[in-house]
Write a protein that holds these residues in place. Structure first.
Motif, PDB file in Angstrom:
ATOM      1  N   GLY A  86       0.819  -1.207   0.000  1.00 45.74           N
ATOM      2  CA  GLY A  86       0.000   0.000   0.000  1.00 45.74           C
ATOM      3  C   GLY A  86       0.854   1.259   0.000  1.00 45.74           C
ATOM      4  N   GLU A  87       1.963   1.212   0.725  1.00 51.78           N
ATOM      5  CA  GLU A  87       2.880   2.345   0.750  1.00 51.78           C
ATOM      6  C   GLU A  87       3.632   2.454  -0.575  1.00 51.78           C
ATOM      7  N   LEU A 124      -0.133  -2.156  -8.513  1.00 56.00           N
ATOM      8  CA  LEU A 124      -0.335  -2.361  -7.076  1.00 56.00           C
ATOM      9  C   LEU A 124      -1.774  -2.065  -6.680  1.00 56.00           C
ATOM     10  N   ALA A 125      -2.361  -1.036  -7.276  1.00 57.15           N
ATOM     11  CA  ALA A 125      -3.754  -0.703  -6.972  1.00 57.15           C
ATOM     12  C   ALA A 125      -4.689  -1.849  -7.361  1.00 57.15           C
ATOM     13  N   ARG A 126      -4.438  -2.443  -8.518  1.00 58.23           N
ATOM     14  CA  ARG A 126      -5.247  -3.601  -8.948  1.00 58.23           C
ATOM     15  C   ARG A 126      -5.080  -4.764  -7.985  1.00 58.23           C
ATOM     16  N   ALA A 135      -8.735   4.930 -12.099  1.00 58.67           N
ATOM     17  CA  ALA A 135      -8.120   6.212 -12.459  1.00 58.67           C
ATOM     18  C   ALA A 135      -6.623   6.055 -12.696  1.00 58.67           C
ATOM     19  N   LEU A 136      -5.969   5.262 -11.867  1.00 58.58           N
ATOM     20  CA  LEU A 136      -4.532   5.030 -12.041  1.00 58.58           C
ATOM     21  C   LEU A 136      -4.255   4.266 -13.332  1.00 58.58           C
ATOM     22  N   GLY A 137      -5.169   3.374 -13.713  1.00 52.12           N
ATOM     23  CA  GLY A 137      -5.014   2.636 -14.963  1.00 52.12           C
ATOM     24  C   GLY A 137      -5.114   3.553 -16.167  1.00 52.12           C
ATOM     25  N   GLN A 138      -6.055   4.472 -16.135  1.00 54.17           N
ATOM     26  CA  GLN A 138      -6.183   5.434 -17.235  1.00 54.17           C
ATOM     27  C   GLN A 138      -4.916   6.283 -17.354  1.00 54.17           C
ATOM     28  N   ARG A 139      -4.389   6.696 -16.205  1.00 52.39           N
ATOM     29  CA  ARG A 139      -3.172   7.526 -16.193  1.00 52.39           C
ATOM     30  C   ARG A 139      -1.977   6.732 -16.720  1.00 52.39           C
ATOM     31  N   ALA A 140      -1.831   5.491 -16.263  1.00 53.36           N
ATOM     32  CA  ALA A 140      -0.708   4.658 -16.711  1.00 53.36           C
ATOM     33  C   ALA A 140      -0.785   4.444 -18.220  1.00 53.36           C
TER      34      ALA A 140
END
Length: 223
Positions: A86-87, A124-126, A135-140
């Protein structure tokens, strides 16, 4: 006779090495400050140097930060492995955003690094089931696609192939429909055909072209 038993590193040394490990084999104090959210106390860095864990590169990094490097990749791997997932997610995402902001007109020079950290944050979020994963997937996806396009335009086919493939994988994992990721899928196949030239690469290219035609006008079809 054996020498004195080495003393364990302090919590401050451990934390600063873990932050440095997320950044990379080489890191700098301005980036450490961005990850910790405040000024960097260099005492733990001096302690890590004394222990032979890192060394001072005697040069300045982005924003004038002093640069340090892990003496061995294994040391970096150990430090990275000690960061809870998580960190890690937070640190990768924070560093990508910070680097994108401070690079300014040199963002193209750091595009691959920014995209890598965004990609790590998404993965990691997944894995953790984070509500930020979409949102992180769209950014990546967007950052990997931009980095891949830069590589293609400078005729670096191997890098372009790898980056387009990673963009396509991130887009699919983020739930983007094929019509929205056709550029990454198409150029991944096209770059793969240029690099490999195999029957398998040609078949993948044919599938990508059909997908591009179905999705509508695309730069892939022009190529």
């Amino acid at each position: 006779r054996r020498g004195p038993k080495p003393q364990p590193v302090s919590a401050d040394v451990k934390r600063i090495l873990q932050h440095g490990a997320v950044i990379g084999k080489r890191f700098w104090t301005t980036a450490l400050a961005a990850l910790s959210g405040g000024p960097v106390d260099e005492t733990p860095l001096l302690d890590a140097i004394r222990r032979g864990l890192i060394f001072d590169c005697d040069e300045r990094g982005l924003e004038g930060g002093r640069s340090y490097e892990f003496r061995h990749s294994l040391m970096r791997n150990v430090a990275y492995g000690g960061v809870p997932k998580g960190e890690r997610l937070r640190l990768h995402d924070t560093f990508a955003g910070w680097l994108e902001g401070v690079a300014r007109d040199r963002v193209g020079e750091y595009a691959d690094t920014i995209a890598y950290h965004a990609e790590q944050a998404f993965g990691l979020a997944r894995e953790l089931g984070s509500p930020r994963a979409a949102a992180l997937g769209q950014r990546a996806y967007a950052l990997l696609l931009a980095a891949a396009t830069r590589a293609r335009r400078r005729a670096d086919r191997n890098s372009a192939q790898a980056l387009y493939a990673r963009a396509a994988a991130s887009g699919e994992a983020a739930g983007k429909p094929l019509g929205e990721r056709v550029e990454a899928e198409g150029f991944a196949a096209l770059s793969g055909y240029y690099v490999d030239g195999t029957a398998e690469a040609l078949a993948r290219l044919d599938r990508a072209i059909e997908a591009a035609r179905a999705a509508g006008p695309s730069e892939v079809l022009v190529r």
